[in-house]
Design a protein around this motif. Structure first.
Motif, mmCIF file in Angstrom:
data_model
loop_
_atom_site.group_PDB
_atom_site.id
_atom_site.type_symbol
_atom_site.label_atom_id
_atom_site.label_comp_id
_atom_site.label_asym_id
_atom_site.label_seq_id
_atom_site.Cartn_x
_atom_site.Cartn_y
_atom_site.Cartn_z
ATOM 1 N N LEU A 155 0.822 -1.220 0.000
ATOM 2 C CA LEU A 155 0.000 0.000 0.000
ATOM 3 C C LEU A 155 0.852 1.264 0.000
ATOM 4 O O LEU A 155 0.462 2.289 -0.562
ATOM 5 N N ASP A 156 2.022 1.189 0.645
ATOM 6 C CA ASP A 156 2.830 2.399 0.819
ATOM 7 C C ASP A 156 4.245 1.990 1.212
ATOM 8 O O ASP A 156 4.440 0.982 1.897
ATOM 9 N N HIS A 211 -4.591 2.842 7.247
ATOM 10 C CA HIS A 211 -4.012 3.577 6.118
ATOM 11 C C HIS A 211 -5.159 4.120 5.270
ATOM 12 O O HIS A 211 -6.120 3.394 4.987
ATOM 13 N N SER A 254 -5.646 4.609 2.259
ATOM 14 C CA SER A 254 -5.947 3.955 0.980
ATOM 15 C C SER A 254 -6.705 2.642 1.152
ATOM 16 O O SER A 254 -7.141 2.042 0.172
ATOM 17 N N CYS A 255 -6.855 2.194 2.400
ATOM 18 C CA CYS A 255 -7.437 0.860 2.585
ATOM 19 C C CYS A 255 -8.358 0.791 3.800
ATOM 20 O O CYS A 255 -8.035 0.144 4.804
#
Length: 212
Positions: free
Chosen positions: A88-89, A138, A140-141
């Motif tokens: 994700l990162d 996070h 994004s998730c």
């Protein structure tokens, strides 16, 4: 306040290192060949902390190739408990945020889960290579439909050299996972020792296939 992912990961690594040095309080719950699984009550949540120990017949670097937490890595191919692994990162060279998707288990009683963790890779002076993870959020998730969001408390693996035996690796694994959802305690407590034993069996087979 944004989460300090590096600090969170470092704290998880320190916690796992302390677990690896603690000899007292562990109770054996499963033994299969060279693999032993121990447990004790977790201090992080209401479940248990599990420790697996086993020897794998290969150099630590080769074993690490199979364990490395990376998308498109070998782990998704051999670990029956990992259906998908997504980056994700990237926080630093050795710290990432990842999402792990697990399939249904225990004959369907445990439905598919997903986990979002910060993962730190650390190497120690004795030659050990380690992955250290713990749950984070996070942007994004967020939690997703079709998956129960589970939470890993400090967990990971140590690939440690065996003194005098360069072709062997001691693998120590720590799992303390809140599977969330409504699961009978007995199902959870029988699932982890069984799945950890399978983890070592599958890891050994994966390493041998690389070794040939």
């Amino acid at each position: 306040m944004p989460m300090d992912y590096t600090e969170t990961a470092r704290a998880a690594a320190d916690t796992l290192l302390s677990y690896s040095k603690e000899q007292d309080g562990w109770r054996l719950c499963k033994k299969s060949g060279d693999v032993a699984v121990y447990w004790r009550p977790s201090t992080e949540f209401t479940g248990n902390l599990y420790k697996g120990e086993g020897l794998v017949a290969a150099k630590p670097e080769l074993v690490w190739e199979c364990l490395k937490p990376e998308p498109d890595g070998l782990r998704v191919k051999w670990d029956s408990n990992v259906q998908d692994f997504q980056l994700l990162d990237t926080v630093t060279d050795d710290t990432t945020i990842c999402r792990t998707v697990t399939p249904s288990a225990a004959m369907g009683i445990i439905s598919p889960r997903d986990f979002v963790d910060v993962v730190m890779i650390k190497r120690y002076e004795d030659g050990s290579i380690t992955s250290n993870a713990t749950n984070v959020e996070h942007p994004s998730c967020p939690p997703q439909r079709h998956f129960v969001r589970g939470f890993n408390h400090p967990c990971g693996c140590f690939c440690a050299p065996v003194p005098g035996e360069p072709e062997k690796t001691k693998v120590i694994s720590f799992f303390q996972t809140d599977l969330s959802g409504y699961l009978p305690k007995s199902v959870v407590e029988s699932f982890f020792p069984y799945s950890m034993t399978q983890f070592y069996n599958n890891l050994s087979k994966a390493v041998q296939s690389l070794h040939v």
